[in-house]
Design a protein around this motif. Structure first.
Motif, PDB file in Angstrom:
ATOM      1  N   LEU A 158       0.842  -1.206   0.000  1.00 56.10           N
ATOM      2  CA  LEU A 158       0.000   0.000   0.000  1.00 56.10           C
ATOM      3  C   LEU A 158       0.877   1.256   0.000  1.00 56.10           C
ATOM      4  O   LEU A 158       0.434   2.319  -0.420  1.00 56.10           O
ATOM      5  CB  LEU A 158      -1.004  -0.035   1.152  1.00 56.10           C
ATOM      6  N   HIS A 172      -6.057 -12.270   2.600  1.00 57.29           N
ATOM      7  CA  HIS A 172      -6.436 -13.537   1.990  1.00 57.29           C
ATOM      8  C   HIS A 172      -5.622 -14.725   2.499  1.00 57.29           C
ATOM      9  O   HIS A 172      -5.831 -15.853   2.070  1.00 57.29           O
ATOM     10  CB  HIS A 172      -6.277 -13.423   0.457  1.00 57.29           C
ATOM     11  N   ARG A 195      -9.106 -13.389  -3.988  1.00 52.91           N
ATOM     12  CA  ARG A 195      -9.327 -12.133  -3.251  1.00 52.91           C
ATOM     13  C   ARG A 195     -10.691 -12.121  -2.541  1.00 52.91           C
ATOM     14  O   ARG A 195     -11.005 -11.225  -1.779  1.00 52.91           O
ATOM     15  CB  ARG A 195      -9.201 -10.921  -4.174  1.00 52.91           C
TER      16      ARG A 195
END
Ligand code: DQA
Length: 140
Positions: free
Chosen positions: A11, A79, A110
């Motif tokens: 991220l 996940h 996902r």
């Protein structure tokens, strides 16, 4: 009200990675948006990111009895990680799961989230705005 925002691997690459999926705004833009909103709402907020599963677990443990809520985007660890789920259960802090993209309409893998059954709420596919909605949800 004190909240902790936790972001998982890759991220920090927002603005560079898969712009068609995650947009062109950077991780710094995301942090600024969160801090600005928290300030406006009078919420004390900490924002942390790590690419390491163990560090995320430690961040969760360190929040024990210190924060009222956790907003978490575990990224790919969503996940795969039972360790992150166990840490969240261990500290018993209510948490909201956020994903920038709509994980329900992407690859099959996902669609799995180990933390989803225990989340106060899931906000998926609302882009950066999802974090703002999560803050507001804790203020309700
Ligand atoms: C993500 C979705 C995950 O599947 C992916 O691994 C990420 C980001 C999201 O915010 O949309 O890194 O959590």
């Amino acid at each position: 009200m004190k909240l902790l925002v936790l972001n998982g691997p890759n991220l920090n690459m927002l603005g560079i990675r898969e712009k068609d999926i995650y947009g062109s705004k950077t991780y710094a833009d995301l942090e600024k948006m969160i801090f600005d909103h928290a300030k406006e709402k009078g919420v004390e907020i900490e924002v942390k990111q790590s690419n390491c599963e163990g560090k995320l677990v430690t961040f969760i443990q360190e929040a024990y009895q210190k924060v009222d809520g956790i907003i978490i985007n575990p990224a790919a660890y969503t996940h795969t990680s039972i360790a992150i789920l166990d840490a969240l259960k261990a500290v018993s802090i209510p948490f909201i799961e956020v994903h920038i993209s709509d994980v329900s309409s992407r690859e099959e893998f996902r669609k799995i989230s180990y933390i989803a059954p225990y989340a106060k709420k899931r906000i998926i596919g609302h882009g950066f705005e999802g974090y703002i909605e999560a803050i507001d949800e804790f203020l309700k």
